[in-house]
Every structure is written in C-alpha cells, then in structure tokens.
Design an enzyme around this catalytic site. Structure first.
Site, PDB file in Angstrom:
ATOM      1  N   HIS A  27      -7.207   4.856   2.023  1.00 61.24           N
ATOM      2  CA  HIS A  27      -6.187   4.994   3.059  1.00 61.24           C
ATOM      3  C   HIS A  27      -6.647   5.979   4.133  1.00 61.24           C
ATOM      4  O   HIS A  27      -6.532   5.711   5.334  1.00 61.24           O
ATOM      5  CB  HIS A  27      -4.872   5.549   2.480  1.00 61.24           C
ATOM      6  N   LYS A  51      11.981  -0.145  -5.791  1.00 58.20           N
ATOM      7  CA  LYS A  51      10.833   0.329  -6.568  1.00 58.20           C
ATOM      8  C   LYS A  51      10.925   1.829  -6.780  1.00 58.20           C
ATOM      9  O   LYS A  51      11.235   2.578  -5.860  1.00 58.20           O
ATOM     10  CB  LYS A  51       9.524   0.046  -5.815  1.00 58.20           C
ATOM     11  N   ARG A 100      -9.709  -4.859   1.693  1.00 61.44           N
ATOM     12  CA  ARG A 100     -10.681  -4.592   0.638  1.00 61.44           C
ATOM     13  C   ARG A 100     -11.454  -5.836   0.258  1.00 61.44           C
ATOM     14  O   ARG A 100     -12.629  -5.766  -0.070  1.00 61.44           O
ATOM     15  CB  ARG A 100      -9.971  -4.049  -0.606  1.00 61.44           C
ATOM     16  N   SER A 137      -3.646   2.367  -4.869  1.00 57.77           N
ATOM     17  CA  SER A 137      -2.797   3.421  -5.426  1.00 57.77           C
ATOM     18  C   SER A 137      -2.439   3.121  -6.874  1.00 57.77           C
ATOM     19  O   SER A 137      -2.401   4.026  -7.712  1.00 57.77           O
ATOM     20  CB  SER A 137      -1.526   3.581  -4.587  1.00 57.77           C
TER      21      SER A 137
END
Length: 169
Positions: A27, A51, A100, A137
């Site tokens: 990040h 969440k 990614r 993460s």
C-alpha cells in the site's frame, strides 16, 4: 464536470482507496508513487459496517497518517458509500489502484468501468513492485496471528500496533 478544470484550479488530485486493515508496504509503495505524480493524494479508508476489522477506522487513519507523514501532499480520510461520491465531493478526477496479479485486474477493471460510467472518474492501475506482489492485509494478519514474522512486510509503527493488538486477543 469532474476534475481540476471544474474550479479553474491546476491542482492535480487522486485517491488511493482501501480498507488498509492494516496498511502494509505494498500500500505504502502505491501511495508514495501516487504522491510523486499528483499534487494532492487522498488515502480513503473504507468504512464497511458489515465487517469487523482488526483495527478500528480511527486506528487505521492514525497509522496511515504516521507512516505517510513524510509525504506532505497526502491526506487521510475515512469514507462510507460510493467512492465516486467521495471523489465528486473533493474534486478528484482519478483513482489510483495497485495491481498485484491478473486476478486483481479482472475485478478492478469492472470497478473502473462502473466508476467511470457513474461520474467520469478515471482509474489508473499501477503495478506493484515485485517485492510486494504477494502482499495483502489478510495475509499479513493471518501470518502475524500465527506468530510469523511480518516485520519486513509492514512499516515499523504498523508492526508495533499489530504486535500489541494480537497480544491483547
């Protein structure tokens, strides 16, 4: 009209959105690179009430502010709702997203088309550096939860916060 032209300003703005639970070196790399390309970079920390994160929104914001303190043009804010609304409210014409792998591209391309269709906001894809291409993460949290060393994957302040949090639980 969205973008710097709408106010006659020459300020180039972009946003790097995410949950950042926690922020990691991947990040930070994307934020740093965006900060070199734009006059103002907003880091938009997504609020998702459905969440339960490891870190509360306020904690994430403070950690991000701490680890981006060297970038004078980076601002950190929470947001709830549509990212394009966040962009419209702040006159931000561009979203910067790190990619990614090809699997990221499939999902992010759909989001880019939707965001552009809703308000004309453009999405710029930045490939992650090879050293960060596997980072997420979720993976950082999982490895840290099981006692793995993630100190090389996150900034020192985040590693300290992560260590303290996991010792509590």
């Amino acid at each position: 009209m969205t973008g710097p032209e709408s106010e006659g300003s020459l300020v180039r703005r972009a946003v790097c959105p995410g949950s950042f639970d926690p922020i990691h070196n991947g990040h930070l790399d994307i934020i740093a690179r965006a900060s070199r390309l734009y006059d103002e970079v907003y880091v938009a920390v997504m609020i998702n009430q459905s969440k339960k994160g490891l870190f509360e929104i306020e904690e994430r914001i403070e950690l991000i502010r701490e680890v981006t303190a060297d970038y004078a043009n980076v601002r950190v804010e929470a947001f709830h709702g549509l990212l394009v609304d966040f962009c419209k409210q702040r006159d931000i014409p561009a979203i910067v997203k790190g990619l990614r792998a090809v699997s990221d591209f499939d999902y992010e391309l759909q989001m880019a088309h939707m965001n552009n269709g809703l308000t004309g906001v453009e999405t710029l894809f930045v490939p992650t550096s090879p050293t960060n291409s596997f980072l997420s993460s979720s993976l950082v949290k999982e490895v840290a939860t099981w006692g793995g060393d993630v100190s090389h994957l996150v900034p020192p302040a985040v590693f300290d916060a992560l260590s303290r949090r996991l010792k509590k639980d």
